[in-house]
Design a protein around this motif. Structure first.
Motif, PDB file in Angstrom:
ATOM      1  N   LEU A 134       3.995   1.875   0.512  1.00 42.87           N
ATOM      2  CA  LEU A 134       3.203   3.092   0.679  1.00 42.87           C
ATOM      3  C   LEU A 134       1.984   2.589   0.317  1.00 42.87           C
ATOM      4  CD1 LEU A 134       5.270   6.089  -1.051  1.00 42.87           C
ATOM      5  CD2 LEU A 134       4.267   6.013   1.074  1.00 42.87           C
ATOM      6  N   GLU A 135       1.877   1.553  -0.752  1.00 43.20           N
ATOM      7  CA  GLU A 135       0.488   0.917  -1.190  1.00 43.20           C
ATOM      8  C   GLU A 135       0.048   0.458   0.084  1.00 43.20           C
ATOM      9  OE1 GLU A 135       1.197   0.345  -5.716  1.00 43.20           O
ATOM     10  OE2 GLU A 135       1.910  -1.381  -4.428  1.00 43.20           O
ATOM     11  N   ASN A 136       0.825  -0.475   0.957  1.00 42.52           N
ATOM     12  CA  ASN A 136       0.452  -1.242   2.111  1.00 42.52           C
ATOM     13  C   ASN A 136      -0.166  -0.403   3.280  1.00 42.52           C
ATOM     14  OD1 ASN A 136       1.116  -3.353   0.454  1.00 42.52           O
ATOM     15  ND2 ASN A 136       2.043  -4.580   2.020  1.00 42.52           N
ATOM     16  N   ILE A 137       0.416   0.863   3.671  1.00 41.53           N
ATOM     17  CA  ILE A 137       0.152   1.406   4.725  1.00 41.53           C
ATOM     18  C   ILE A 137      -0.804   2.631   4.620  1.00 41.53           C
ATOM     19  CG2 ILE A 137       2.416   0.389   5.886  1.00 41.53           C
ATOM     20  CD1 ILE A 137       3.231   3.378   5.541  1.00 41.53           C
ATOM     21  N   VAL A 138      -0.738   3.205   3.359  1.00 42.22           N
ATOM     22  CA  VAL A 138      -1.161   4.712   3.270  1.00 42.22           C
ATOM     23  C   VAL A 138      -2.710   4.795   3.882  1.00 42.22           C
ATOM     24  CG1 VAL A 138      -2.180   4.283   1.022  1.00 42.22           C
ATOM     25  CG2 VAL A 138      -1.373   6.604   1.710  1.00 42.22           C
ATOM     26  N   ASN A 139      -3.466   3.633   3.779  1.00 39.71           N
ATOM     27  CA  ASN A 139      -4.851   3.791   4.202  1.00 39.71           C
ATOM     28  C   ASN A 139      -5.257   3.180   5.693  1.00 39.71           C
ATOM     29  OD1 ASN A 139      -6.003   4.513   1.581  1.00 39.71           O
ATOM     30  ND2 ASN A 139      -5.870   2.446   0.927  1.00 39.71           N
TER      31      ASN A 139
ATOM     32  N   VAL B  34      -2.876   4.586   8.265  1.00 35.37           N
ATOM     33  CA  VAL B  34      -2.472   5.572   8.897  1.00 35.37           C
ATOM     34  C   VAL B  34      -2.977   7.039   8.692  1.00 35.37           C
ATOM     35  CG1 VAL B  34      -0.186   4.388   8.864  1.00 35.37           C
ATOM     36  CG2 VAL B  34      -0.584   6.124   7.247  1.00 35.37           C
ATOM     37  N   TYR B  35      -2.729   7.850   9.587  1.00 33.41           N
ATOM     38  CA  TYR B  35      -3.242   9.322   9.305  1.00 33.41           C
ATOM     39  C   TYR B  35      -2.847   9.997   8.291  1.00 33.41           C
ATOM     40  CZ  TYR B  35      -4.918  13.784  10.668  1.00 33.41           C
ATOM     41  OH  TYR B  35      -5.496  15.243  10.785  1.00 33.41           O
ATOM     42  N   ARG B  36      -1.388  10.272   8.558  1.00 32.11           N
ATOM     43  CA  ARG B  36      -0.682  10.924   7.061  1.00 32.11           C
ATOM     44  C   ARG B  36       0.809  10.280   7.017  1.00 32.11           C
ATOM     45  NH1 ARG B  36      -5.229  12.828   6.329  1.00 32.11           N
ATOM     46  NH2 ARG B  36      -5.579  14.910   5.873  1.00 32.11           N
ATOM     47  N   VAL B  37       1.302  10.355   5.807  1.00 32.41           N
ATOM     48  CA  VAL B  37       2.565   9.912   5.502  1.00 32.41           C
ATOM     49  C   VAL B  37       3.403  10.973   4.924  1.00 32.41           C
ATOM     50  CG1 VAL B  37       4.060   8.244   3.887  1.00 32.41           C
ATOM     51  CG2 VAL B  37       1.664   7.533   4.791  1.00 32.41           C
ATOM     52  N   ARG B  38       4.791  11.318   5.658  1.00 33.00           N
ATOM     53  CA  ARG B  38       5.646  12.311   5.092  1.00 33.00           C
ATOM     54  C   ARG B  38       6.900  11.608   4.716  1.00 33.00           C
ATOM     55  NH1 ARG B  38       1.370  14.220   4.654  1.00 33.00           N
ATOM     56  NH2 ARG B  38       0.687  16.123   5.547  1.00 33.00           N
TER      57      ARG B  38
ATOM     58  N   ALA C 124       3.389  -4.167  11.866  1.00 35.92           N
ATOM     59  CA  ALA C 124       4.186  -5.072  11.415  1.00 35.92           C
ATOM     60  C   ALA C 124       3.343  -6.069  10.545  1.00 35.92           C
ATOM     61  CB  ALA C 124       4.671  -5.879  12.584  1.00 35.92           C
ATOM     62  N   PRO C 125       2.180  -6.419  10.588  1.00 39.74           N
ATOM     63  CA  PRO C 125       1.360  -7.071   9.492  1.00 39.74           C
ATOM     64  C   PRO C 125       1.387  -6.392   8.151  1.00 39.74           C
ATOM     65  CG  PRO C 125       0.246  -7.457  11.584  1.00 39.74           C
ATOM     66  CD  PRO C 125       1.147  -6.229  11.646  1.00 39.74           C
ATOM     67  N   LEU C 126       1.476  -5.048   7.916  1.00 36.21           N
ATOM     68  CA  LEU C 126       1.226  -4.542   6.802  1.00 36.21           C
ATOM     69  C   LEU C 126       2.778  -4.321   5.948  1.00 36.21           C
ATOM     70  CD1 LEU C 126      -1.131  -1.479   8.244  1.00 36.21           C
ATOM     71  CD2 LEU C 126      -1.817  -3.527   7.091  1.00 36.21           C
ATOM     72  N   LEU C 127       3.723  -4.604   6.666  1.00 41.63           N
ATOM     73  CA  LEU C 127       5.089  -4.509   6.001  1.00 41.63           C
ATOM     74  C   LEU C 127       5.115  -5.575   4.715  1.00 41.63           C
ATOM     75  CD1 LEU C 127       7.534  -3.426   8.954  1.00 41.63           C
ATOM     76  CD2 LEU C 127       6.014  -1.892   7.367  1.00 41.63           C
ATOM     77  N   PRO C 128       5.350  -5.075   3.468  1.00 39.80           N
ATOM     78  CA  PRO C 128       5.655  -6.018   2.691  1.00 39.80           C
ATOM     79  C   PRO C 128       6.909  -6.895   2.485  1.00 39.80           C
ATOM     80  CG  PRO C 128       6.333  -3.883   1.637  1.00 39.80           C
ATOM     81  CD  PRO C 128       5.990  -3.743   3.069  1.00 39.80           C
ATOM     82  N   VAL C 129       7.055  -7.508   3.766  1.00 41.69           N
ATOM     83  CA  VAL C 129       8.269  -8.366   3.918  1.00 41.69           C
ATOM     84  C   VAL C 129       8.371  -9.572   2.957  1.00 41.69           C
ATOM     85  CG1 VAL C 129       8.693  -7.740   6.172  1.00 41.69           C
ATOM     86  CG2 VAL C 129       7.139  -9.877   5.598  1.00 41.69           C
ATOM     87  N   GLN C 130       7.373 -10.036   2.313  1.00 43.37           N
ATOM     88  CA  GLN C 130       7.402 -11.267   1.497  1.00 43.37           C
ATOM     89  C   GLN C 130       8.007 -10.751   0.086  1.00 43.37           C
ATOM     90  OE1 GLN C 130       4.494  -9.561   2.704  1.00 43.37           O
ATOM     91  NE2 GLN C 130       3.024  -9.323   1.111  1.00 43.37           N
ATOM     92  N   HIS C 131       8.063  -9.496  -0.192  1.00 42.20           N
ATOM     93  CA  HIS C 131       8.469  -8.908  -1.750  1.00 42.20           C
ATOM     94  C   HIS C 131      10.108  -8.509  -1.444  1.00 42.20           C
ATOM     95  CE1 HIS C 131       4.420  -9.252  -2.951  1.00 42.20           C
ATOM     96  NE2 HIS C 131       4.057  -8.383  -2.197  1.00 42.20           N
ATOM     97  N   THR C 132      10.720  -8.691  -0.153  1.00 39.98           N
ATOM     98  CA  THR C 132      12.016  -8.194  -0.014  1.00 39.98           C
ATOM     99  C   THR C 132      12.985  -9.173  -0.666  1.00 39.98           C
ATOM    100  OG1 THR C 132      12.226  -9.006   2.165  1.00 39.98           O
ATOM    101  CG2 THR C 132      11.431  -6.865   2.042  1.00 39.98           C
ATOM    102  N   THR C 133      14.223  -8.582  -0.969  1.00 40.76           N
ATOM    103  CA  THR C 133      15.267  -9.403  -1.362  1.00 40.76           C
ATOM    104  C   THR C 133      16.416  -9.531  -0.572  1.00 40.76           C
ATOM    105  OG1 THR C 133      16.131  -7.290  -2.722  1.00 40.76           O
ATOM    106  CG2 THR C 133      14.522  -8.776  -3.890  1.00 40.76           C
ATOM    107  N   ALA C 134      17.299 -10.316  -0.694  1.00 42.08           N
ATOM    108  CA  ALA C 134      18.431 -10.366   0.290  1.00 42.08           C
ATOM    109  C   ALA C 134      19.222  -9.595  -0.002  1.00 42.08           C
ATOM    110  CB  ALA C 134      18.779 -12.011   0.135  1.00 42.08           C
TER     111      ALA C 134
END
Length: 255
Positions: A171-176, A178-182, A245-255
């Motif tokens: 949410l922190e990465n994408i909210v600004n 996109v138009y709206r999040v639900r 795709a570049p906004l997704l926090p993939v560097q923080h994901t766990t296996a």
């Protein structure tokens, strides 16, 4: 090749939808499944109806259901069902819930039907045949990421703090951008709405296949795509997937 199975899937989704609709908000006894999830009496009744109909009509096909798990033998066709997707909404009388039925061939969705009984809507698709709402052809909306109406999956049902942190990070990465999040609480409704242009994109963290199998075929047949990026599954028009795709926090994901 697969269209022959579509009338059965549509009829079955409608039948199960009509079974559960009168009991929304009064779904009977609840059984706890995890810290934030439960199954209702109507989940089990709808599941039994669907499984019984499939076994009567296609006895050689395998079945996978959210509640019952895997049923059947080694046939390459498998029905993937979620008898009530959005059980929490349904139990509280919120009309955002649906019956989700997909037929897969070698694990690839080839037929789908989603009933949203509270709205009298049935969505369906067969691979290569387009997507439809109550018999009318539907298509995704043409929008940029900045114009996009985006839905994200629910927070972790088992109260897993790490996976919930991943969602907050998303949410922190994408909210600004996109138009709206639900957060709608049901993939069946979300993906049906993307297919007909009421939403634009869904982002899920490690989704269950039974939740998205029917809906992903709807979206793809309506002109969209599905892509896995790290631990996230994104379903939308391909150009929006490329933008987010570049906004997704993939560097923080766990296996």
């Amino acid at each position: 090749m697969y269209k022959q199975y579509l009338p059965f899937a549509i009829k079955l989704a409608k039948e199960a939808g009509e079974l559960i609709r009168p009991y929304a908000g009064q779904a009977g006894q609840q059984t706890l499944k995890s810290a934030k999830d439960f199954v209702t009496e109507m989940d089990l009744k709808a599941e039994k109806l669907i499984i019984d109909r499939i076994q009567e009509t296609y006895p050689d096909h395998r079945i996978f259901s959210e509640e019952a798990g895997s049923i059947g033998g080694k046939d390459e066709f498998e029905w993937v069902i979620d008898p009530i997707d959005g059980t929490i909404n349904y139990s509280f009388g919120v009309p955002l819930y649906g019956v989700s039925i997909a037929l897969t061939y070698q694990n690839d969705p080839v037929v789908s039907a989603i009933s949203l009984p509270a709205f009298g809507e049935t969505y369906w698709a067969a691979k290569g045949e387009g997507a439809y709402l109550n018999g009318n052809a539907i298509n995704i909306r043409n929008a940029s990421l900045a114009e996009a109406f985006i839905s994200i999956g629910d927070f972790a049902k088992d109260a897993n703090k790490q996976t919930n942190k991943e969602r907050i990070s998303l949410l922190e990465n994408i909210v600004n951008d996109v138009y709206r999040v639900r957060m709608i609480g049901t993939a069946a409704v979300t993906l049906a709405y993307i297919a007909c242009g009421k939403l634009d994109i869904a982002v899920y963290y490690k989704p269950n296949f039974y939740d998205i199998a029917a809906g992903q075929l709807l979206v793809c047949e309506a002109g969209g795509a599905i892509q896995t990026i790290g631990n996230y599954t994104v379903i939308a028009e391909q150009k929006i997937i490329d933008e987010i795709a570049p906004l997704l926090p993939v560097q923080h994901t766990t296996a």
